[in-house]
Design a protein around this motif. Structure first.
Motif, short mmCIF file in Angstrom:
data_model
loop_
_atom_site.label_atom_id
_atom_site.label_comp_id
_atom_site.label_asym_id
_atom_site.label_seq_id
_atom_site.Cartn_x
_atom_site.Cartn_y
_atom_site.Cartn_z
N ASP A 101 7.41 76.95 -12.98
CA ASP A 101 8.40 75.92 -13.03
C ASP A 101 8.15 75.05 -11.74
O ASP A 101 8.95 73.94 -11.47
CB ASP A 101 9.93 76.37 -13.18
N TYR A 102 7.52 75.58 -10.62
CA TYR A 102 7.58 75.01 -9.64
C TYR A 102 6.24 74.18 -9.40
O TYR A 102 5.04 74.67 -9.67
CB TYR A 102 7.37 76.10 -8.39
N GLN A 103 6.25 72.85 -8.92
CA GLN A 103 5.17 72.05 -9.30
C GLN A 103 4.11 72.27 -8.33
O GLN A 103 2.90 72.02 -8.67
CB GLN A 103 5.67 70.55 -9.21
N GLN A 104 4.34 72.66 -6.87
CA GLN A 104 3.15 72.71 -6.30
C GLN A 104 3.10 74.04 -5.51
O GLN A 104 3.50 74.52 -4.29
CB GLN A 104 3.37 71.62 -4.84
N ILE A 105 2.91 74.92 -6.35
CA ILE A 105 2.81 76.42 -5.84
C ILE A 105 1.49 77.09 -5.93
O ILE A 105 0.49 76.67 -6.71
CB ILE A 105 3.67 77.42 -6.78
N THR A 106 1.29 77.75 -4.88
CA THR A 106 -0.15 78.57 -4.88
C THR A 106 0.46 80.00 -4.53
O THR A 106 1.01 80.30 -3.84
CB THR A 106 -1.00 78.22 -3.82
N VAL A 107 -0.29 81.04 -5.37
CA VAL A 107 0.20 82.29 -5.00
C VAL A 107 -1.18 83.00 -4.27
O VAL A 107 -2.43 82.83 -4.75
CB VAL A 107 0.09 83.29 -6.54
N GLU A 108 -0.74 83.70 -3.12
CA GLU A 108 -1.77 84.43 -2.47
C GLU A 108 -1.92 85.96 -2.88
O GLU A 108 -0.95 86.70 -3.04
CB GLU A 108 -1.50 84.57 -0.94
N ILE A 109 -2.95 86.46 -3.05
CA ILE A 109 -3.08 87.83 -3.54
C ILE A 109 -4.10 88.66 -2.39
O ILE A 109 -4.91 87.86 -2.03
CB ILE A 109 -3.48 88.06 -4.98
N ILE A 110 -3.84 89.79 -2.39
CA ILE A 110 -4.56 90.64 -1.44
C ILE A 110 -5.22 91.75 -2.21
O ILE A 110 -4.45 92.53 -3.15
CB ILE A 110 -3.75 91.00 -0.28
N GLU A 111 -6.56 91.96 -1.92
CA GLU A 111 -7.26 93.12 -2.72
C GLU A 111 -6.96 94.39 -2.07
O GLU A 111 -7.14 95.54 -2.75
CB GLU A 111 -8.74 92.84 -2.65
N ASN A 112 -6.55 94.58 -0.80
CA ASN A 112 -6.40 95.74 0.06
C ASN A 112 -7.48 96.66 0.03
O ASN A 112 -8.72 96.28 0.47
CB ASN A 112 -5.16 96.54 -0.60
N THR A 113 -7.39 98.03 -0.06
CA THR A 113 -8.38 98.93 0.45
C THR A 113 -9.20 99.54 -0.43
O THR A 113 -10.04 100.57 0.05
CB THR A 113 -8.01 99.64 1.53
N CYS A 114 -9.03 99.62 -1.69
CA CYS A 114 -9.50 100.59 -2.62
C CYS A 114 -9.89 99.72 -3.82
O CYS A 114 -9.46 98.74 -4.22
CB CYS A 114 -8.82 101.77 -2.88
N VAL A 115 -10.71 100.29 -4.80
CA VAL A 115 -11.27 99.80 -5.72
C VAL A 115 -10.18 99.63 -6.79
O VAL A 115 -10.01 98.59 -7.34
CB VAL A 115 -12.42 100.76 -6.55
N SER A 116 -9.11 100.51 -6.96
CA SER A 116 -8.19 100.40 -7.99
C SER A 116 -7.20 99.05 -7.54
O SER A 116 -6.57 98.42 -8.20
CB SER A 116 -7.23 101.48 -8.07
N ASP A 117 -7.02 98.87 -6.24
CA ASP A 117 -6.33 97.88 -5.69
C ASP A 117 -7.15 96.29 -6.17
O ASP A 117 -6.50 95.47 -6.63
CB ASP A 117 -6.07 97.66 -4.46
N ALA A 118 -8.36 96.56 -5.87
CA ALA A 118 -9.28 95.20 -6.32
C ALA A 118 -9.27 95.00 -7.92
O ALA A 118 -8.91 93.96 -8.23
CB ALA A 118 -10.63 95.54 -5.85
N ASN A 119 -9.01 95.88 -8.57
CA ASN A 119 -9.08 95.99 -9.98
C ASN A 119 -7.75 95.18 -10.29
O ASN A 119 -7.46 94.19 -11.16
CB ASN A 119 -9.19 97.34 -10.85
N LEU A 120 -6.53 95.64 -9.65
CA LEU A 120 -5.28 95.02 -9.93
C LEU A 120 -5.05 93.63 -9.50
O LEU A 120 -4.58 92.88 -10.10
CB LEU A 120 -3.96 95.93 -8.97
N ALA A 121 -5.57 93.18 -8.37
CA ALA A 121 -5.97 91.88 -8.05
C ALA A 121 -6.51 91.01 -8.99
O ALA A 121 -6.17 89.87 -9.18
CB ALA A 121 -6.53 91.89 -6.67
N ASN A 122 -7.61 91.56 -9.67
CA ASN A 122 -8.50 90.74 -10.69
C ASN A 122 -7.63 90.67 -11.85
O ASN A 122 -7.21 89.48 -12.43
CB ASN A 122 -9.72 91.59 -10.79
#
Length: 234
Positions: A101-122
Motif C-alpha cells: 500500500d506504500y508507493q515508494q517502498i524498498t525492502v532491505e534484506i540481509i543474508e547473514n552468515t549461513c546457507v540456510s539464512d541465504a535460502n531464507l533471503a532468496n
C-alpha cells in the motif's frame, strides 16, 4: 535478560544523499527501543532476544514497520529492513499487504552468515518481487555476510557495507568495489555506500561513482519522531 515488556518502540530515519549534489534521495527507517525512563537500548540487543521466538520476532517486526511507515517523511522513498526470520505464518500476508500500500517502498534484506539464512533471503526476495516491491541487498561486503550471486543479479539496489571504507588503502579491495559498482550500473541497479563519516570518505564515494551514500556525516539530517509506543507481542 531484557524485560521486553518494559520497552517502548520508536524509529529513526537516516537520509540517502547524492554524493555529487548532496541532495536527499530518500530515507532508511531504523527501529529504536527505549526503557521506561527514556534511556535508549541498542536495537541489536533487543532483536537478539526476540530471535528466541519467531512469533514474537514477527509481531514486533510488523509493529515496527507500521510505526515506521506511519511517521515517515512525506513524499520520500523509504527503505525498511526485514529480517528473513521474522516473515512467517500469518504475519507474512499482513506485512506484504502493508508494504504494497506504500508507493515508494524498498525492502532491505540481509543474508547473514549461513546457507540456510541465504535460502531464507532468496525465498523472501521472491515474495516481495511477486508483490511488485523493490528489494535492496544489504550489508554487501560486511565481514559476517555471505554473498549470493542470484540475489545480486535480481535485486534493485546494492547496499555496500561500511567495511569497504577500511580498504581504501588496499588497491585490490577497491578494484573489487569499483567492479561491483560498474556491474550495478550496467545492469540497471542503484548502489548505496554506507558508513560515510568524513569529507574524505564522501570524496571517495564520489570518485567511484556510487549513486547514494549514507552515514553519520549527515547526522544533523537524521529525523526522529517524538512519539513512542509500547511493544505488542501478538
Amino acid at each position: 535478560m531484557i524485560n521486553l515488556k518494559t520497552l517502548s518502540l520508536s524509529c529513526e530515519y537516516q537520509p540517502f544523499v547524492d554524493p555529487q549534489t548532496l541532495a536527499i534521495d530518500g530515507y532508511e527507517a531504523l527501529a529504536r527501543f527505549y526503557f521506561s525512563d527514556g534511556k535508549a537500548i541498542a536495537p541489536n540487543l533487543v532483536f537478539e532476544q526476540l530471535h528466541v521466538s519467531s512469533d514474537m520476532l514477527a509481531a514486533i517486526e510488523y509493529q515496527a514497520k507500521v510505526f515506521q511507515l506511519a511517521h515517515a517523511p512525506r513524499n520520500q522513498p523509504i527503505f525498511i529492513n526485514v529480517d528473513p526470520h521474522a516473515v512467517n505464518g500469518s504475519h507474512t500476508a499482513k506485512l506484504l499487504a502493508l508494504l504494497s500500500d506504500y508507493q515508494q517502498i524498498t525492502v532491505e534484506i540481509i543474508e547473514n552468515t549461513c546457507v540456510s539464512d541465504a535460502n531464507l533471503a532468496n525465498q523472501l526476495f521472491a515474495k516481495f518481487k511477486e508483490a511488485n516491491i523493490n528489494v535492496a541487498l544489504d550489508d554487501i561486503g560486511a565481514p559476517h555476510s555471505m554473498l549470493s550471486v542470484e540475489l545480486m543479479m535480481n535485486v534493485d539496489y546494492l547496499k555496500f557495507d561500511r567495511h569497504w571504507l577500511t580498504l581504501i588503502e588496499q588497491p585490490q579491495g577497491i578494484q573489487l568495489l569499483i567492479a561491483l559498482v560498474d556491474f550495478a550500473k550496467r545492469s540497471g541497479k542503484r548502489c548505496i555506500l554506507e558508513g560515510i563519516e568524513t569529507e574524505a570518505q564522501l570524496a571517495f564515494a564520489k570518485d567511484i561513482g556510487v549513486h547514494l551514500v549514507q552515514g553519520f556525516l549527515f547526522k544533523s539530517w537524521f529525523i526522529r519522531p517524538t512519539s513512542t509506543e509500547a511493544l505488542r507481542f501478538s
